[in-house]
Design an enzyme around this catalytic site. Structure first.
Site, short mmCIF file in Angstrom:
data_model
loop_
_atom_site.label_atom_id
_atom_site.label_comp_id
_atom_site.label_asym_id
_atom_site.label_seq_id
_atom_site.Cartn_x
_atom_site.Cartn_y
_atom_site.Cartn_z
N GLU A 93 0.70 -1.31 -0.35
CA GLU A 93 0.04 0.41 0.26
C GLU A 93 1.10 1.25 0.11
OE1 GLU A 93 -2.21 -1.74 2.95
OE2 GLU A 93 -4.00 -0.13 2.41
N CYS A 106 3.42 8.38 0.52
CA CYS A 106 4.14 7.42 1.88
C CYS A 106 3.76 6.09 1.65
CB CYS A 106 3.46 7.88 2.82
SG CYS A 106 3.47 6.92 4.58
N CYS A 113 3.65 -6.71 8.67
CA CYS A 113 4.85 -5.90 9.33
C CYS A 113 5.29 -7.12 10.16
CB CYS A 113 4.48 -4.39 9.63
SG CYS A 113 5.67 -4.06 11.14
N CYS A 117 2.77 -3.80 17.34
CA CYS A 117 2.46 -2.32 17.84
C CYS A 117 0.25 -2.75 17.83
CB CYS A 117 2.54 -1.63 17.31
SG CYS A 117 4.71 -0.96 17.13
N CYS A 120 -1.53 -0.33 15.60
CA CYS A 120 -1.13 -0.19 14.60
C CYS A 120 -2.35 -1.58 13.95
CB CYS A 120 0.09 -0.50 13.94
SG CYS A 120 0.99 -0.04 12.38
N CYS A 344 -2.08 7.03 8.97
CA CYS A 344 -0.73 5.75 10.01
C CYS A 344 -1.12 5.20 10.67
CB CYS A 344 -0.39 6.91 11.12
SG CYS A 344 0.86 8.65 10.21
N1 SAH Z 1 7.14 1.04 11.52
C1 SAH Z 1 7.86 2.34 11.30
C2 SAH Z 1 7.02 2.89 9.85
C3 SAH Z 1 5.38 2.36 9.71
S1 SAH Z 1 4.44 3.53 11.08
C4 SAH Z 1 7.57 2.75 12.80
O1 SAH Z 1 7.26 2.28 13.75
O2 SAH Z 1 8.21 3.83 12.92
C5 SAH Z 1 4.13 5.13 11.09
C6 SAH Z 1 3.57 6.06 12.31
O3 SAH Z 1 2.48 5.54 12.63
C7 SAH Z 1 4.66 5.27 13.13
O4 SAH Z 1 5.01 7.03 14.59
C8 SAH Z 1 3.74 4.64 14.32
O5 SAH Z 1 3.18 4.85 15.44
C9 SAH Z 1 2.26 5.87 14.27
N2 SAH Z 1 0.82 5.04 13.55
C10 SAH Z 1 0.87 3.03 14.06
N3 SAH Z 1 -0.44 3.45 14.36
C11 SAH Z 1 -1.17 4.34 14.90
C12 SAH Z 1 -2.66 4.51 14.67
N4 SAH Z 1 -3.48 3.94 14.06
N5 SAH Z 1 -2.64 6.04 14.76
C13 SAH Z 1 -1.41 7.10 14.74
N6 SAH Z 1 -0.47 6.95 14.07
C14 SAH Z 1 -0.59 5.66 13.74
#
Ligand code: SAH
Length: 366
Positions: A93, A106, A113, A117, A120, A344
């Site tokens: 994506e 982006c 992944c 987390c 996410c 994000c």
């Molecule tokens: N794996 C990498 C890059 C992808 S996530 C990382 O963790 O940095 C990009 C950003 O989106 C990260 O800062 C993550 O914390 C944030 N993120 C993930 N899920 C989210 C959500 N549901 N809402 C807002 N930000 C989120």
């Protein structure tokens, strides 16, 4: 594995060597690079400046593109999300975010992944596989062709963020190669200074990254000010806890160029990590490590079945005020493309039927 050679993931020099290996001159390699990376052509047939017999030979041994666009979603705010498939049918994506003075793309570094987390959505896919350099570059070619037409020069600057699906620092070699290809002035010419890569905190890679001279900007996802909470939200913290992570960040900070800063990202989860006490703990943590980085607050983008809500605007503003009162520059990131699952943490190959307000267009350009 692909049997044919994928050419979008090759540097100009590699393409010259490749065409020489099949009995052509280096000049043809430069033409090929220009066709793929500057004119953004996605098939050999369209490269009419190459002799027909060469195009036919290339067709039988190599590929000018491997990703296919399955669907495109356009948000009310102009953001576009592309759901693509690799040759082995895995989801990729990419999100195109138009802004007044520039566009931001982006891109994803992995399909799915491996990190877990809890806030996410991509985590729910698990790791399908890391993307190749070509698959990373292709995402940008596809988004630009769709936004402006095949090969048309973007009217504004293009910024890239490695914040899509995947953990870029678990695919660093491919990522860096993709960035080298994209930086070539005879191709896309998107230089590392226009690129930001985000990591959840793969500490050894942060140290490695610090040594790279032509590296992009760095962002670090924190999400919590204490190990106890971060262990829960970002399990990678059990492997590399905050002290180790921030020590590596400090080393990294010492390698920044004058005027350059890096960013901490902090996703705001209502009632979980957004209290005034959390803000004070975060400020103290960064100050204790003498870090001058800035903090980006990202209101959580909700997505079923994630058990979180976004902090209210007021809570986000108070959090920001507390950080700023302790000398930390803080920005609030405005969510883009939430309605089409493009924001994000919302990238999880969401199919059309779940995206009610989206416009789905099947006749997308290649
Ligand atoms: N794996 C990498 C890059 C992808 S996530 C990382 O963790 O940095 C990009 C950003 O989106 C990260 O800062 C993550 O914390 C944030 N993120 C993930 N899920 C989210 C959500 N549901 N809402 C807002 N930000 C989120």
């Amino acid at each position: 594995m692909l049997e044919a050679i994928e050419l979008v993931g090759s540097t100009q020099q590699e393409l010259q060597a490749f065409v020489e290996s099949i009995g052509e001159t280096a000049y043809r390699g430069r033409q090929l690079f220009n066709a793929l990376q500057h004119r953004r052509l996605r098939s050999f047939e369209e490269m009419t400046e190459l002799p027909k017999d060469l195009r036919n030979r290339l067709n039988s041994i190599a590929l000018a593109s491997t990703l296919t666009v399955e669907s495109r979603y356009i948000s009310e705010d102009g953001t576009r999300r592309y759901l693509m498939k690799t040759h082995d049918k895995l989801p990729v994506e990419t999100v195109f975010i138009p802004e007044e003075r520039r566009d931001t793309i982006c891109f994803s570094s992995q399909s799915g992944c491996p990190l877990q987390c809890t806030f996410c959505l991509t985590a729910q896919l698990g790791l399908l596989r890391s993307l190749t350099p070509g698959e990373i570059v292709e995402q940008i070619l596809i988004a630009l062709n769709d936004a402006y037409g095949v090969g048309v020069k973007p009217p504004r600057g293009t910024n890239l963020v490695g914040m899509g699906a995947g953990e870029p620092f678990l695919n660093l070699d491919s990522l860096m190669k993709a960035l080298r290809i994209m930086a070539d002035p005879q191709g896309l010419h998107i230089v590392p200074n226009r690129v930001t890569v985000s990591t959840a905190g793969v500490v050894p890679r942060i140290r490695e990254f610090a040594e790279i001279s032509d590296r992009p900007h760095l962002a670090i996802s924190l999400a919590a000010p204490t190990d106890e909470l971060r262990d829960e939200l970002m399990p990678i913290n059990k492997k590399w806890p905050l002290n180790e992570l921030l020590d590596a960040c400090k080393e990294f900070e010492q390698t920044l160029r004058p005027g350059e800063r890096f960013t901490f990202e902090y996703v705001m989860l209502a009632g979980v990590n957004d209290s005034e006490n959390h803000a004070r703990q975060l400020a103290n943590l960064l100050n204790r490590h003498a870090l001058r980085a800035k903090v980006n607050l990202i209101p959580h983008n909700p997505a079923e079945p994630l058990p979180y809500k976004s902090s209210s605007e007021e809570v986000v503003e108070n959090f920001k005020a507390t950080l700023e009162s302790k000398g930390i520059s803080t920005y609030v990131r405005r969510p883009r493309g939430r309605d089409i699952f493009a924001a994000c943490g919302q990238l999880a190959a969401m199919p059309a039927e779940s995206v009610s307000s989206a416009v789905e267009v099947n006749a997308v350009p290649r």
